[in-house]
Enzyme design. Structure first.
Site, PDB file in Angstrom:
ATOM      1  N   ASP A 112       9.301 102.343 -31.845  1.00 42.40           N
ATOM      2  CA  ASP A 112       7.753 102.097 -31.673  1.00 42.40           C
ATOM      3  C   ASP A 112       6.829 102.275 -32.189  1.00 42.40           C
ATOM      4  O   ASP A 112       7.121 103.520 -33.513  1.00 42.40           O
ATOM      5  CB  ASP A 112       7.532 103.232 -30.257  1.00 42.40           C
ATOM      6  CG  ASP A 112       8.295 103.452 -29.108  1.00 42.40           C
ATOM      7  OD1 ASP A 112       8.878 101.766 -28.446  1.00 42.40           O
ATOM      8  OD2 ASP A 112       8.519 103.527 -28.406  1.00 42.40           O
ATOM      9  N   ARG A 113       5.643 102.156 -32.227  1.00 45.26           N
ATOM     10  CA  ARG A 113       4.208 101.959 -33.887  1.00 45.26           C
ATOM     11  C   ARG A 113       3.925 103.530 -33.651  1.00 45.26           C
ATOM     12  O   ARG A 113       4.073 104.052 -34.293  1.00 45.26           O
ATOM     13  CB  ARG A 113       3.214 101.289 -32.200  1.00 45.26           C
ATOM     14  CG  ARG A 113       2.103 101.235 -33.783  1.00 45.26           C
ATOM     15  CD  ARG A 113       0.639 100.660 -33.267  1.00 45.26           C
ATOM     16  NE  ARG A 113      -0.077 100.976 -34.190  1.00 45.26           N
ATOM     17  CZ  ARG A 113      -1.841 100.298 -33.716  1.00 45.26           C
ATOM     18  NH1 ARG A 113      -1.967  99.832 -32.633  1.00 45.26           N
ATOM     19  NH2 ARG A 113      -2.250 100.297 -34.953  1.00 45.26           N
TER      20      ARG A 113
END
Length: 257
Positions: free
Chosen positions: A56-57
């Site tokens: 995930d970012r």
């Protein structure tokens, strides 16, 4: 984006430390982002790279890229067949369990279809508490607030699995805007200098796609997360050396709907 730290590299693959907040590739979530990990790594190495899994970012940590499409398929198959050992560190609200196996099916959050229309898929995460602190600040009802450092090992690969499982179990990760607690997120950002998701991929083990060896790649947590952990008295858990087995010898508890 600054140069990406390389943790391991050979003629077939490269393993890096992805910074928190960095997109792996261009995304419709933020079309204005011009610097992404994929392009930065290509420019840094001078040749094409192929992602084989996702982070995930807001999550930082260990990420592997193949140096050819064939190697990418080989590595991606290991992730699909669940033979890759993945371990994360997370700072959560509350005193988490000493050890627990969370078995809770999750619906994929693909952003295209209504969640009610999606099937619930098997999702399993084992977690263990590595350290805890009772912080002398009143944030909710009590005069002190409890936090834990948890190791999380996802045995399936659902989107936001660790974040959703820990939140459902009552131990939301600090800095999680979607599944966490805003009052704690704001306190960490405003008073402890930690305005990011406190989740880091610290260990990845997989079979080498060409040679008959199993690679085990570890990484220390990023400096900002390490500073927070040191403030809480958890500095012994910030480095490469702290790796615990995902499955202890005793029977775990389970969180199930």
């Amino acid at each position: 984006m600054i140069s990406l730290p390389v943790l391991y590299q050979d003629d077939h693959l490269v393993v890096i430390h992805k910074p928190s907040g960095a997109f792996v590739h261009r995304s419709a979530l933020d079309p204005h982002v011009t610097e992404v990990v994929l392009q930065t790594l290509r420019d840094q190495l001078g040749y094409w790279v192929y992602p084989v899994h996702r982070l995930d970012r807001p999550t930082s940590g260990v990420m592997v890229f193949a140096l050819s499409s064939g190697i990418a398929r080989h590595l991606a198959t290991q992730f699909e067949q669940r033979t890759v050992d993945k371990r994360y560190l997370a700072v959560v609200r509350g005193f988490g369990p000493v050890y627990s196996r969370i078995e809770r099916p999750l619906k994929e959050e693909d952003g295209r279809r209504p969640k009610a229309d999606l099937p619930a898929l098997e999702a399993v995460t084992t977690v263990r508490r590595l350290a805890e602190v009772e912080w002398p600040v009143k944030i909710e009802r009590f005069n002190t607030t409890r936090y834990s450092l948890m190791q999380a090992c996802p045995h399936t690969g659902r989107r936001h699995q660790i974040r959703r499982h820990l939140s459902h179990a009552g131990y939301p990760i600090i800095g999680d805007a979607k599944h966490g607690k805003g009052v704690h997120n704001r306190y960490f950002k405003d008073h402890l200098g930690a305005g990011r998701l406190l989740l880091a991929a610290t260990h990845l083990a997989f079979d080498h796609p060409v040679r008959p060896v199993r690679l085990s790649i570890q990484a220390p947590v990023a400096e900002d997360m390490a500073a927070l952990m040191t403030r809480f008295g958890w500095s012994s858990h910030t480095g490469r050396h702290d790796v615990r087995e995902c499955s202890p010898s005793f029977e775990p508890l389970s969180f199930q709907d």
